[in-house]
Design an enzyme around this catalytic site. Structure first.
Site, PDB file in Angstrom:
ATOM      1  N   GLU A  46       0.857  -1.188   0.000  1.00  0.00           N
ATOM      2  CA  GLU A  46       0.000   0.000   0.000  1.00  0.00           C
ATOM      3  C   GLU A  46       0.889   1.232   0.000  1.00  0.00           C
ATOM      4  OE1 GLU A  46      -2.818   0.448   3.258  1.00  0.00           O
ATOM      5  OE2 GLU A  46      -3.860   2.000   2.103  1.00  0.00           O
ATOM      6  N   CYS A 245      -6.647   0.805   2.695  1.00  0.00           N
ATOM      7  CA  CYS A 245      -7.660   1.871   2.665  1.00  0.00           C
ATOM      8  C   CYS A 245      -7.521   2.766   1.442  1.00  0.00           C
ATOM      9  CB  CYS A 245      -7.560   2.718   3.921  1.00  0.00           C
ATOM     10  SG  CYS A 245      -8.044   1.837   5.402  1.00  0.00           S
ATOM     11  N   ASN A 376     -11.993  -3.364   0.011  1.00  0.00           N
ATOM     12  CA  ASN A 376     -10.880  -3.655   0.925  1.00  0.00           C
ATOM     13  C   ASN A 376     -11.422  -4.119   2.262  1.00  0.00           C
ATOM     14  OD1 ASN A 376      -8.310  -3.645   2.255  1.00  0.00           O
ATOM     15  ND2 ASN A 376      -8.770  -1.607   3.011  1.00  0.00           N
ATOM     16  N   GLU A 377     -11.388  -3.240   3.224  1.00  0.00           N
ATOM     17  CA  GLU A 377     -11.751  -3.616   4.590  1.00  0.00           C
ATOM     18  C   GLU A 377     -13.156  -3.095   4.871  1.00  0.00           C
ATOM     19  OE1 GLU A 377      -9.656  -1.499   7.782  1.00  0.00           O
ATOM     20  OE2 GLU A 377      -8.635  -3.392   8.150  1.00  0.00           O
TER      21      GLU A 377
HETATM   22  O1  AHR Z   1      -2.296  -1.452   6.791  1.00  0.00           O
HETATM   23  C1  AHR Z   1      -2.802  -0.207   7.152  1.00  0.00           C
HETATM   24  C2  AHR Z   1      -4.311  -0.143   7.029  1.00  0.00           C
HETATM   25  O2  AHR Z   1      -4.896  -1.016   7.927  1.00  0.00           O
HETATM   26  C3  AHR Z   1      -4.879  -0.571   5.708  1.00  0.00           C
HETATM   27  O3  AHR Z   1      -4.873   0.459   4.795  1.00  0.00           O
HETATM   28  C4  AHR Z   1      -6.282  -0.948   6.040  1.00  0.00           C
HETATM   29  O4  AHR Z   1      -6.802  -1.928   5.178  1.00  0.00           O
HETATM   30  C5  AHR Z   1      -6.202  -1.370   7.487  1.00  0.00           C
HETATM   31  O5  AHR Z   1      -7.119  -0.707   8.252  1.00  0.00           O
END
Ligand code: AHR
Length: 657
Positions: A46, A245, A376-377
């Site tokens: 990321e 994110c 993603n999350e």
């Molecule tokens: O790894 C950091 C962040 O942690 C990532 O962007 C997200 O997916 C998670 O909340």
């Protein structure tokens, strides 16, 4: 002293271990259980902590196109007073939004008084690192409007002394690229670059760029060689990109859109990085994404290091920790189309629209994309609805591409349980779980997947890292306690390779001065990079996975912390080796009686280990090798051996069958 004697000696001097009744550990090398997926140990990438721009992407100039919110950010005028308050020689930002909407701003250089020079100075991301005798490629896009303005490029050290210089020739009237090669005559951690203009005339200048020539594979405008090498050394099974994110964006407008990251560099539209304002304790107002490292480059990186690409796409939901901005269900077509077109870009024939672009960018052969993440999350009904719609539409065209979905930010609790119930109904195939927890949680959860339902989706342990002080706490350290606890947990992932198909630590990279989130796997400054203790744990698992699991038991039970020992075992059919991973989290040495069924009378092997008594110790940029693995040879008779397992150690035994 031969190895057997050494072993006996180690047993004899291991007073505590010798005093204990040995712990009997049995491995059955005649009974392979489940295949271990080639994707088992991978990488999560990321653009956080200046991991891409200012990190892996080797561009040294910050705000090279003047498109940051404040166009002069990162730049200084030389001399300040004369360019700002003088009518003779001027530097002005011109905004050509009509003719070039993606990249509208250029600098107009006007020189009316030839007795004076003017220029621009770039400060780099945290200064600019130069290496003695290394060569640097300068380039810029220039339009000559009047006269014949000369351009000179200067590399500066910390004292503002010139350590390399070159003239960049330009004769073109319309837009064209000017180039120069510079050699640095000193090694500098925090240098700068001057671009000096002289002679009467007027030019417009844009995309001012400087790259080291010594990039990964020597590619022009490429990636930092030292950082890619650390990734390649892991031999990862996959690369997940571009996040995190960052996929979602704080708002939908700030989400990652892969189509804006491919094609010519000069046409890629800059975007604010979502980590720019995320943490008030670590503000990064100059954090933007140029997308010089875009989807094509991620595919290429994955291919270079022998890993499967795993792109993650927006599902139409902005980050639920931020705005939660949501796309209506009947407006999701562009998101579906992005996923479909991405497959065409990666795998399509060169006569298709997106396949042709891939070929034009230099890769006519397909990238062989096999999986895509949707969201993603994310969590809740908003996510399930959007995943359902996008996945159904996608599968009509690409039934064989696997889809990755997620259970949100936690490893347990209401949101997690809701996802566990909802996702099987949506035919979820691979489900991403995230855990940023204290080290004890990792040790306590080595049995997490022993109880998982074998009849539903597979698991992608997609983001995890033990947190020494607290989640997103700036005091978190990549210490040995965290790394050792992750190793204990990972024996559980490996033992359950029939359920767990993929795993990756997160985040991957952090600049030692410009990070937002800690801990991270690899840290770097402007010149070097190093692996943390956690990196070496990941690397040892990824370098020694085996092809199928083997039963490894003590008193008929899996080792998930009894006597403070954790274990997994596998067989590698490519090398015909039995692999045993043992983690001792005790402060005492442990006496082990190892019994491997199915081994020849006498077998030789390698013992790769990390032993560190100080749990609080961690590697630093100045002392990067405090915690690293070591390797030795040993022999084993009739599959039986007495071992003294050092305190706080992670050990791998590879034995020829
Ligand atoms: O790894 C950091 C962040 O942690 C990532 O962007 C997200 O997916 C998670 O909340």
């Amino acid at each position: 002293m031969n190895n057997i004697k050494k072993l006996i000696f180690a047993i004899l001097i291991g007073a505590n271990a010798a005093a204990q009744t040995p712990i009997k550990i049995e491995v059955d090398a005649t009974k392979p259980l489940f295949p271990i997926q080639p994707t088992m140990y991978g990488i999560f990438f990321e653009d956080i902590n200046f991991g891409a721009d200012g990190g892996l992407y080797a561009e040294l100039i910050k705000n090279r196109s003047f498109e940051f919110e404040y166009p002069w950010m990162g730049w200084k005028h030389i001399p300040e007073a004369e360019t700002r308050f003088n009518t003779e020689n001027e530097l002005t930002i011109y905004n050509n939004s009509k003719t070039n909407p993606q990249n509208p701003r250029v600098v107009r250089v006007d020189i009316r008084n030839a007795t004076k020079t003017i220029g621009l100075q770039n400060e780099g991301f945290d200064g600019i690192g130069f290496k003695k005798d290394a060569k640097y490629d300068f380039s810029a896009f220039v339009r000559s409007n009047k006269g014949n303005v000369n351009i000179e490029v200067q590399l500066l050290n910390e004292k503002d002394e010139i350590i390399g210089t070159a003239k960049a020739s330009q004769s073109s009237i319309s837009w064209g690229k000017v180039e120069a090669v510079l050699t640095a005559n000193q090694t500098v951690q925090k240098g700068k670059v001057n671009v000096i203009f002289s002679e009467v005339g007027q030019i417009d200048i844009d995309l001012i760029s400087l790259f080291p020539q010594d990039t990964w594979k020597g590619r022009k405008g490429g990636l930092r060689k030292d950082m890619v090498q650390l990734l390649a050394d892991m031999k990862p099974g996959f690369v997940r990109f571009p996040g995190g994110c960052i996929v979602e964006g704080r708002t939908l407008a700030e989400r990652y859109q892969w189509k804006k990251t491919v094609g010519k560099i000069e046409d890629r539209e800059l975007l604010i990085n979502r980590w720019n304002k995320e943490f008030s304790h670590r503000p990064a107002p100059d954090y933007y994404q140029t997308f010089g490292l875009g989807f094509y480059e991620y595919f290429l990186l994955s291919e270079d290091i022998g890993a499967e690409p795993l792109p993650i796409l927006s599902c139409g939901l902005a980050c639920q920790f931020n705005s939660s901005e949501t796309t209506p269900l009947d407006e999701l077509d562009p998101f579906v189309q992005d996923a479909l077109d991405l497959v065409e870009f990666a795998n399509g024939d060169i006569n298709t629209k997106w396949g042709a672009l891939r070929a034009e960018m230099g890769h006519p052969a397909p990238f062989n994309l096999k999986m895509i993440g949707i969201g993603n999350e994310q969590w809740g009904q908003e996510y399930f609805d959007r995943y359902e719609l996008i996945s159904k539409a996608f599968k009509v065209k690409y039934p064989n591409i696997k889809l990755v979905s997620g259970t949100g930010p936690g490893a347990e609790g209401e949101l997690f349980e809701q996802a566990e119930k909802a996702l099987p109904k949506l035919n979820a195939e691979i489900v991403d779980e995230h855990y940023y927890k204290d080290p004890k949680w990792f040790r306590d959860n080595a049995n997490r997947y022993d109880k998982y339902d074998r009849n539903r989706y597979k698991i992608f342990a997609g983001e995890y890292a033990a947190q020494s002080h607290g989640v997103v706490n700036p005091d978190n350290k990549n210490n040995w306690e965290c790394a050792l606890s992750e190793a204990a947990f990972m024996t559980g992932l490996e033992r359950n390779a029939d359920v767990v198909y993929m795993t990756s630590y997160a985040p991957l990279f952090a600049h030692v001065n410009r990070w937002q989130w800690t801990p991270d796997l690899i840290w770097f400054d402007n010149l070097t990079s190093f692996g943390t203790a956690n990196y070496y744990v990941q690397k040892l698992f990824a370098n020694n996975p085996g092809t199928s699991t083997l039963p490894i038991k003590s008193n008929g039970e899996n080792l998930t912390g009894q006597n403070e020992i954790y274990a997994s075992s596998s067989f590698d059919e490519k090398t015909n080796e039995v692999i045993i991973k043992l983690v001792n989290i005790s402060t005492e040495a442990k006496s082990i009686e190892l019994d491997i069924k199915g081994l020849a009378k006498r077998a030789s092997g390698r013992n790769i280990k990390i032993v560190e008594s100080d749990l609080k110790k961690y590697n630093t940029i100045d002392q990067p090798n405090k915690i690293t693995p070591s390797e030795s040879l040993f022999t084993i008779e009739k599959g039986k051996s007495m071992l003294s397992l050092a305190p706080n150690s992670f050990q791998i035994f590879r034995i020829k069958k």
